[in-house]
Structures are given as C-alpha cells and as structure tokens.
Design an enzyme around this catalytic site. Structure first.
Site, mmCIF file in Angstrom:
data_model
loop_
_atom_site.group_PDB
_atom_site.id
_atom_site.type_symbol
_atom_site.label_atom_id
_atom_site.label_comp_id
_atom_site.label_asym_id
_atom_site.label_seq_id
_atom_site.Cartn_x
_atom_site.Cartn_y
_atom_site.Cartn_z
ATOM 1 C CD GLU A 65 -4.624 0.479 -56.952
ATOM 2 O OE1 GLU A 65 -4.236 -0.405 -56.170
ATOM 3 O OE2 GLU A 65 -5.361 0.239 -57.926
ATOM 4 C CG ASP A 114 -2.134 -2.133 -53.907
ATOM 5 O OD1 ASP A 114 -1.435 -2.860 -53.191
ATOM 6 O OD2 ASP A 114 -3.276 -2.439 -54.258
ATOM 7 C CG ASP A 160 1.807 -4.757 -52.958
ATOM 8 O OD1 ASP A 160 1.593 -4.601 -54.178
ATOM 9 O OD2 ASP A 160 0.919 -5.014 -52.154
ATOM 10 C CB SER A 216 -5.831 -4.597 -52.382
ATOM 11 O OG SER A 216 -4.465 -4.507 -52.546
#
Ligand code: NAG
Ligand code: NAG
Ligand code: NAG
Length: 341
Positions: free
Chosen positions: A330, A59, A335, A109
């Site tokens: 995931e 992500d 970030d 996202s």
C-alpha cells in the site's frame, strides 16, 4: 529568498512545457490507435494458475490523482506530460470498480479494503465482517466474520505479508488480517472493555495474536505495539498501550518458541542488512505513526526505507516459499487532504 526560488521553479517548468509540446499530425494519432488495437487483437490470454499474487493499493488514488501523477512523470522527463503512461497503465487488463460501501456513497479505506480482500461489501469503518455487522458493535460477530485473500493464500500453503507507508494497524493493511467494526481501535485505548467478545480486541493485538502465520509485516505505527511503560524502539519514547503488553516481544517470543528464523528492523540500514535467505518472518516498524512522504523522507541509513525498499525485501523473504506468496503493498496518504483515508 523563498519567493525567488518559487519563481525560478515556475519559469523552468513553463520553459520545459513550451519547448517540448510538439504538434502532431493525423498520422501520429491514427498510428497510436492502430498499434493499440493490434496489440489487443493479438494478445494471448494467460490461462495458467498464478503462483504469486501482489496486490498494490494506492490509497485514495482516484483518476484525477493518477492524471496528475502521469503528467508530472512526463514533465520531469521534459515532455508535455499528458502523453506519458504510468507503468500499470500498460498492463494487459485494466478496469474500474465501484468503491461505495454499504452505508456510504463516499466510503472509507476500511470498507473498501475489506471488499478488495474478501469480495464482500460492508459498512464504513468495518473490516473482515459482512454488512450485517453494525459499526462499533463487537458482540455476535462469529456469523459475520469473513476470511479473505490473506487467509486463502495461507490455507493454500503460500507465504503472506504486507508493506505499507501507513501505520501497519491502519484500515487498508488491517483489512487483510483484522476482524473489527471500528477501524480506530488500532491500540487498546478506546476498545470497549469487558464485553466478553473475542472481537473486542485492538487491531495491533489481533495482528500479533491472531495472525502469527504472517511472514512479512512492514510499515509505521510502532507506538501501537508498545506499552506506555516501555520504550518504542523507533522513537525511544514511551508507547501507547495501556495493557502493559509489548506486542513486539510477543511476536518475537512466538517465533523463538516455534524455532523459526526471524528478523526485526527499525530503520533503513537494519532492513537493508537483513539476509532474506535466513528470514522466515520479518517485522519492520519504521515510524511511531505513519511513515513520511517519499519527498520528505529522511534518506539517511538511520531514516525510513522507501516503499520500494520494503517491497523488494518483502518479495525476497516471501520467495523462500516454493508454493508462492500473497503480498499486499500500500502506498498510503494519496488522499490525505480530505481526511478520510
Ligand atoms: C447477541 O446474541 C444474543 C443471543 O445469542 C442476544 O441475546 C443478544 O441480544 C445479541 N446481542 C446483540 C448486540 O445483538
Ligand atoms: C484471536 O485469538 C484469540 C485467542 O488467542 C481468540 O479468542 C479470538 O477469537 C481470535 N480472534 C479472531 C478475530 O480470530
Ligand atoms: C534458519 O537459519 C539457519 C541458520 O542460519 C539456516 O540454516 C536455515 O536454513 C534457516 N531456515 C530458514 C527456513 O530460513
């Protein structure tokens, strides 16, 4: 004390870099190029139908983050760093995609994971709907809702599941199973009431009630499944739900009713002890909210499993199905500094 340690670490790193970065001549670089081209020319495409699909998402893992990771990996092995490869950089096919959403150049996202799962771009904050659905509006979505890879795999008789280091209700995993125009509706606190819309239900509720076929669910976010009147099995504090519903119990009762083998885990040891051969359904919740970064993780048996531990167990459970499986993995919060994740 702290300062001394920092200086020491810096000195060691510098020493490593200076000693190991050797100067290479032209033959070295030309050989790398020739090897690369030769490998591509003689590569035979695999045209068989895939049985299992594993979608791994980092992500917020843009090119600059990948570059830092690659350099760190090399430096930890005593090299200069830049010349190193991450494993996925050696896959036979790689590409770049444009990850804008319908309404933002820098998307979130929800819209991007939804595009990965369904192939359809949508508005930021939305999952499982096309771009005509308005953010925050949950009426009239029947025409807007989309199926994606999780549903297609299920329709093809495959097992499905996901593991994440975020809350299991967070935008990326939720894009695999939820239909919603607001990624923040993770529990029932902020969802508009009495709209009469079947899509105005919270994401945790949808995961349990609308996705009972999902074989593997693992990550953080236990508090979203437990009411304020009950105790969160991970923290032993009260949950977040206002509807007095314990969704973990709903999940369990559904499996009992269907006579299915199921396992639950709330820490690393419990996960390790699960026998995949006797597990059709696995629910693992390891933190009340997001799970810890690998560096910060409590690695004791009563602590959190690693992403690798979860992925390994997920593959073992999903492999019970001879028709194959779809698994989404995931690594979340690459970030985190920029707050949109
Ligand atoms: C939803 O559809 C009905 C008619 O089917 C319409 O009257 C209503 O205005 C629509 N609501 C929204 C928010 O679009
Ligand atoms: C979820 O299930 C309920 C009934 O249990 C249904 O009314 C609703 O439409 C479903 N929602 C989605 C998004 O499929
Ligand atoms: C469920 O558990 C029983 C008893 O352990 C076992 O015999 C059976 O094979 C299991 N079924 C599946 C589908 O895992």
């Amino acid at each position: 004390m702290g300062t001394i340690n920092i200086f020491r670490t810096t000195a060691v790193l510098l020493a490593v870099v200076t000693c190991s970065s050797s100067v290479e001549d032209k033959a070295h670089w030309r050989k790398i190029a020739l090897d690369d081209i030769t490998r591509k020319l003689y590569h035979t495409p695999n045209t068989r139908v895939a049985k299992n699909v594993v979608l791994m998402i980092g992500d917020g893992m843009g090119i600059s983050t990948v570059t830092s990771a690659r350099i760190l990996k090399g430096q930890l092995k005593g090299k200069a760093g830049e010349e190193t490869f991450l494993n996925f950089e050696k896959f036979p096919y790689t590409g770049l995609s444009k990850v804008y959403s319908q309404d933002y150049q820098v998307p979130d996202s929800a819209a991007t994971a939804s595009a990965m799962m369904t192939g359809v771009k949508t508005n930021s904050r939305c999952m499982g709907v096309d771009g005509l659905a308005m953010p925050g509006e949950c009426r009239n979505l029947t025409e807007r809702r989309l199926n994606g890879m999780g549903h297609w795999a299920n329709d093809a008789g495959k097992s499905t599941g996901f593991v994440t280091t975020s809350r299991v209700t967070h935008a990326t995993p939720a894009a695999m199973y939820a239909v919603t125009t607001n990624r923040d509706w993770e529990d029932d606190r902020s969802v508009p009431k009495n709209t009469g819309s079947p899509y105005c239900t919270d994401i945790a509720w949808q995961l349990i009630h609308n996705n009972s076929h999902m074989n593997v669910i693992m990550g953080g976010g236990s508090a979203n499944f437990v009411p304020t009147t009950a105790s969160d099995p991970v923290t032993l504090r009260s949950g977040r739900r206002l509807d007095d519903t314990n969704l973990i119990e709903v999940w369990k009762n559904d499996k009992i009713q269907r006579n299915a083998n199921y396992s639950k885990a709330y820490n690393a040891k419990q996960l390790e002890d699960i026998d995949p051969a006797n597990t059709q359904y696995l629910l693992g919740l390891f933190a009340s909210s997001h799970m810890a970064y690998e560096l910060d993780r409590n690695k004791e048996p009563e602590g959190e499993p690693s992403l690798a531990d979860m992925t390994r167990k997920a593959i073992q459970v999903l492999s019970n199905n001879d028709n194959g499986f779809f698994l989404m993995v995931e690594g979340e919060r690459n970030d985190d500094d920029c707050n949109i994740n």
